[in-house]
Enzyme design. Sequence first.
Site, PDB file in Angstrom:
ATOM      1  N   GLU A 202       0.782  -1.229   0.000  1.00 24.80           N
ATOM      2  CA  GLU A 202       0.000   0.000   0.000  1.00 24.80           C
ATOM      3  C   GLU A 202       0.816   1.283   0.000  1.00 24.80           C
ATOM      4  O   GLU A 202       0.659   2.139   0.881  1.00 24.80           O
ATOM      5  CB  GLU A 202      -0.971  -0.007   1.187  1.00 24.80           C
ATOM      6  CG  GLU A 202      -2.009  -1.099   1.070  1.00 24.80           C
ATOM      7  CD  GLU A 202      -3.054  -1.084   2.172  1.00 24.80           C
ATOM      8  OE1 GLU A 202      -2.897  -0.309   3.142  1.00 24.80           O
ATOM      9  OE2 GLU A 202      -4.030  -1.844   2.060  1.00 24.80           O
ATOM     10  N   GLU A 343      -5.594  -7.649  -0.926  1.00 30.24           N
ATOM     11  CA  GLU A 343      -6.389  -7.476   0.291  1.00 30.24           C
ATOM     12  C   GLU A 343      -7.817  -7.087  -0.080  1.00 30.24           C
ATOM     13  O   GLU A 343      -8.031  -6.183  -0.891  1.00 30.24           O
ATOM     14  CB  GLU A 343      -5.794  -6.391   1.200  1.00 30.24           C
ATOM     15  CG  GLU A 343      -4.460  -6.750   1.820  1.00 30.24           C
ATOM     16  CD  GLU A 343      -3.961  -5.673   2.784  1.00 30.24           C
ATOM     17  OE1 GLU A 343      -4.786  -4.832   3.212  1.00 30.24           O
ATOM     18  OE2 GLU A 343      -2.756  -5.669   3.078  1.00 30.24           O
TER      19      GLU A 343
END
Length: 595
Positions: A202, A343
């Site tokens: 991320e 995710e």
Amino acid sequence: MPTTPKRSLRVALVGALAAGALTVPLAAAPAHAAETPDWLHVRGNQIVDSAGREVWLTGVNWFGFNASERVFHGLWSANMRTLTKAVADRGLNVVRVPISTQLLLEWQAGQHTAPNVNTFVNPELEGMNSLQIFEAWLDMCDDYGLKVVLDVHSAEADNSGHVHPVWWKGDVTTQDAYDAWEWVAARWADDDTIVGADLKNEPHGTQGSTLRAKWDDSTDPDNFKHFAEEAARRVLAQNPNWLILVEGVEVYPKDGVPWTSTGLTDYHGTWWGGNLRGVREHPIDLGAHQDQLVYSPHDYGPLVHEQKWFAGDFDRASLERDVWDPNWLYLHKEGIAPLLIGEWGGFMDGGRNERWMVALRDLIADRRLSHTFWVLNPNSGDTGGLVGYDWATWDEEKYALLEPALWKDGGRFVSLDHDVPLGGAGSTTGKSLSQVGTRPTQTPTVMPTPSVTPTVTPTATPTATPTVTPTSTPTATPSVTPTATPTATPGRCSVRWTAGSWSAGLTATVRLTNTGTAPLSGWTLAFDLPAGTTLQQGWSGTWSQSGTRVTVANAAWNGTLAAGASVEVGLNATHGGTTAAPTAFTLNGAACTVG
């Protein structure tokens, strides 16, 4: 499972180190190689094995090695082998393991802190440091047919390290990040238990952030594309067989806007790691190893953050059109590269968050997108996990939502290991990759609109057959009423019904095969459910119920069914105490053979 010589050596070495019987530099630990190599590669928008056969990575995250504890969370109360086997038995064939650059550098230097492990419930881990525990876990994965993707989740070993937007922090530099990945790839170069490297979790930051990750063709220190290409080069120099997972960023400038702009409306924004718009203009270049590249976006629901696209009555069609297509799904639809959604997950709220989860689950299942669900751990504050705080009891409702997006073949979950069935030797729930019937691989057709996502169902052994379903009522997947007129001789068909029950509900998959010699151009399948059973949701067609009679008409994208071809449709229903299967099916008014 019988051990190979290399595996036996590693097991013996770990045990000897734990017992203090010998001292060996950690960098010299032996590697493991399976009898049949399980390395994975890329072809178009598919991930394939060494024989070129499409595979489907359907797994879960398990965090802790990234955090200050420097070991899997839950080992303070759960037995590592028991929990690992449960993951495999439940059909999750790959585990994404978050880790930190700091911990990798510590391992490289032979520095260790005492891990938080309850050795009363984990006696086989007695005396082991965190690296030895990790390698003991790799052996367990070998036993149960599991594969592993390593994810550098943060620079520092920090339970909130993922909040930091870039890959360097404090004493951990970009060069350290490169060195750590190089060491990792060299250490496990021959161990095909680990099949991929997620280079940085991320990367993010907005136009107003002091630190932010951008995406262009520069060599600027904050350019994530440049970092990813250099890190990948170092990894692949040590192990050219690892998949390289590259996530997105958070924002990307609109046409004509430079990265120096701080205008609030000058950027396209989405989830951290979820913005891969830059790939169209600035694709990742891995040179001779381009066939190892997988893009890996993240996506979440409104309980994580109230994004603008959740306003109003959102559904799968609007999410696909407004969020998934422009940010990352175009890479799959246009055949540019495979996707692995690294995710996704969340709380079962019986409402909007669950509606988002069902929509993304259906997209994943229909498109056969690889993914790792977030998360196994119960201690993820904004999502919860698949297991409860006892680290033993599974959230059956959440698992039921996930299960249709796991790879199944002939009613069994499929391992990514050619030799070991998922769940280990003698498994009753899994099979090995070599046990999957030969099936043609087919790149899904690029769709002209995002409103309906087709599932291409091969004519050989079926995959990803759902058996259970959530206890709350999910939002129905959008479908299109067919306009084609049935033209084939009716009745030349076979049907296979596969179902599983949970509490007062059931999920069923119906596999319809055209056994005639002429193609079908438009079809309607009908059958009777037991009295008291009520249809709640159906997918891959237009569903209706009148009394006990249920009908499903083809969607726009699966109305043409060639001779010998099959299509799968599915439903969720509540039942009145019986889950008996229908005994009679009709196609366009004529009876089908039931198998």
